[in-house]
Design an enzyme around this catalytic site. Structure first.
Site, PDB file in Angstrom:
ATOM      1  N   HIS A  54       0.844  -1.204   0.000  1.00 14.42           N
ATOM      2  CA  HIS A  54       0.000   0.000   0.000  1.00 14.42           C
ATOM      3  C   HIS A  54       0.874   1.245   0.000  1.00 14.42           C
ATOM      4  O   HIS A  54       2.072   1.190   0.283  1.00 14.42           O
ATOM      5  CB  HIS A  54      -0.891   0.026   1.258  1.00 14.42           C
ATOM      6  CG  HIS A  54      -0.116   0.259   2.522  1.00 14.42           C
ATOM      7  ND1 HIS A  54       0.687  -0.707   3.104  1.00 14.42           N
ATOM      8  CD2 HIS A  54       0.007   1.362   3.305  1.00 14.42           C
ATOM      9  CE1 HIS A  54       1.261  -0.210   4.177  1.00 14.42           C
ATOM     10  NE2 HIS A  54       0.868   1.047   4.337  1.00 14.42           N
ATOM     11  N   ASP A  77       0.342   5.279   1.806  1.00 10.97           N
ATOM     12  CA  ASP A  77      -0.423   5.717   2.983  1.00 10.97           C
ATOM     13  C   ASP A  77      -1.603   6.613   2.601  1.00 10.97           C
ATOM     14  O   ASP A  77      -1.500   7.461   1.701  1.00 10.97           O
ATOM     15  CB  ASP A  77       0.497   6.473   3.954  1.00 10.97           C
ATOM     16  CG  ASP A  77       1.558   5.554   4.548  1.00 10.97           C
ATOM     17  OD1 ASP A  77       1.269   4.351   4.706  1.00 10.97           O
ATOM     18  OD2 ASP A  77       2.669   6.030   4.843  1.00 10.97           O
ATOM     19  N   HIS A 107       4.674   0.297   0.069  1.00  8.29           N
ATOM     20  CA  HIS A 107       5.477  -0.402   1.062  1.00  8.29           C
ATOM     21  C   HIS A 107       4.666  -1.503   1.730  1.00  8.29           C
ATOM     22  O   HIS A 107       3.435  -1.546   1.602  1.00  8.29           O
ATOM     23  CB  HIS A 107       6.069   0.566   2.094  1.00  8.29           C
ATOM     24  CG  HIS A 107       5.060   1.393   2.836  1.00  8.29           C
ATOM     25  ND1 HIS A 107       4.423   2.491   2.281  1.00  8.29           N
ATOM     26  CD2 HIS A 107       4.571   1.282   4.095  1.00  8.29           C
ATOM     27  CE1 HIS A 107       3.594   3.021   3.161  1.00  8.29           C
ATOM     28  NE2 HIS A 107       3.650   2.300   4.273  1.00  8.29           N
ATOM     29  N   ARG A 161       5.422   6.993  13.653  1.00  7.78           N
ATOM     30  CA  ARG A 161       5.277   7.492  12.272  1.00  7.78           C
ATOM     31  C   ARG A 161       4.707   8.901  12.236  1.00  7.78           C
ATOM     32  O   ARG A 161       3.729   9.201  12.928  1.00  7.78           O
ATOM     33  CB  ARG A 161       4.369   6.566  11.465  1.00  7.78           C
ATOM     34  CG  ARG A 161       4.359   6.917   9.982  1.00  7.78           C
ATOM     35  CD  ARG A 161       3.475   5.982   9.175  1.00  7.78           C
ATOM     36  NE  ARG A 161       2.174   6.563   8.942  1.00  7.78           N
ATOM     37  CZ  ARG A 161       1.175   5.953   8.320  1.00  7.78           C
ATOM     38  NH1 ARG A 161       1.337   4.708   7.882  1.00  7.78           N
ATOM     39  NH2 ARG A 161       0.028   6.547   8.131  1.00  7.78           N
TER      40      ARG A 161
END
Ligand code: SIN
Length: 292
Positions: A112, A114, A268, A283
């Site tokens: 995917h 983000d 990723h 993150r």
């Protein structure tokens, strides 16, 4: 060291060294302490390195959450996640945590990019390793320019005119999989996740002008004006093609490692092969613009 290949461009950087980790994408940056205020030319060159290598890595960093925020802010506005609550002190930081006794699916364990359920998905994310398992828990990245460029001209032409529907329903809708997974993350499922967004299947990168595939194993649910049943065979083919081994790099984390990926040209995948061990990452996500 720099290497010219389909996945990398060569630029002379003024204040640091760059070492590619695979032929497809990804490079380690050496000689930058992210906890310090960086010179303008270093920030400028890091941005160039991100565009050249698509994902850049830093080793042996020691960052407070505020320092991670300060570093990331030099590349754009930061945003809060729509469905994962940030930490108490820093709502822009989400904690990606899997405890040693958790058995389910991990966060990010699908190819995917983000937050593509948003109209303007992220420019990129900066992920900092707080605690890593003794083995496993690597993250894979895949170059979506090369994924597009290696398709036949007939397929590229067809995809150039195609629009995809994205939604966060799968993980974050009222029946989303976050209800059974990610019990140590502060996730809020919501009706809002049912909203649908349209994005081109082939995206032109706003800074490099290069075209790349822009589909998503988490958020793309079908193509516009097509049913899900009609869409799935093509979507499955594209996801498989987009993550072919030759288009990827694999990053082995250590405590204090940082990955900064360009969410506009990279997908990723977080490997879930460390059951019995704890993995904790922080993150930060940088706002992006509307794909075209
Ligand atoms: C993510 O998808 O942002 C998580 C990546 C990771 O935990 O390696």
């Amino acid at each position: 060291m720099t290497t010219e290949s389909p996945g990398h461009r060569n630029t002379a950087y003024r204040n640091f060294e760059v070492a590619p980790i695979s032929g497809a994408l990804g490079a380690e940056v050496q000689g930058v302490d992210l906890s310090q205020k960086l010179a303008d030319e270093t920030v400028e060159d890091l941005r160039a390195a991100l565009l050249d290598h698509l994902v850049i890595f830093f080793r042996e960093q020691s960052l407070t959450p505020q320092q991670q925020i300060d570093f990331s802010r030099q590349f754009g506005e930061l945003e809060e996640h729509d469905f994962v609550k940030g930490t108490e002190e820093h709502p822009e930081i989400i904690r990606i945590l899997k405890e040693a006794d958790e058995k389910g699916m991990n966060f990010g364990g699908v190819w995917h990019s983000d937050v593509t359920h948003q109209k303007s998905p992220a420019l990129g994310s900066v992920l900092y390793a707080v605690e890593v398992p003794p083995f496993g828990g690597d993250t894979l990245f895949a170059n979506q320019y090369v994924a597009y460029e290696t398709l036949s001209s007939g397929m590229r032409e067809m995809l150039d005119g195609l629009t995809a529907i994205h939604t966060a329903e799968g993980p974050f809708g009222p029946h989303g999989r976050s209800l059974t997974n990610w019990r140590n993350m502060d996730v809020e499922t919501s009706e809002k996740a049912l909203e649908q967004t349209e994005h081109p299947v082939v995206r032109t990168h706003p800074e490099t002008g290069r075209k790349g595939l822009f589909i998503n194993g988490t958020f793309t649910v079908r193509f516009k004006n097509m049913t899900r049943r009609e869409s799935m065979p093509l979507l499955r083919f594209l996801l498989k093609h987009a993550s072919r081994e030759a288009f990827t790099c694999r990053f082995r984390w250590a405590r204090g490692s940082v990955a900064f990926w360009d969410n506009r040209s990279v997908m990723h995948y977080a490997l879930n092969d460390y059951t019995g061990h704890r993995r904790e990452m922080l993150r930060v996500t940088i706002s992006g613009d509307r794909p075209y």
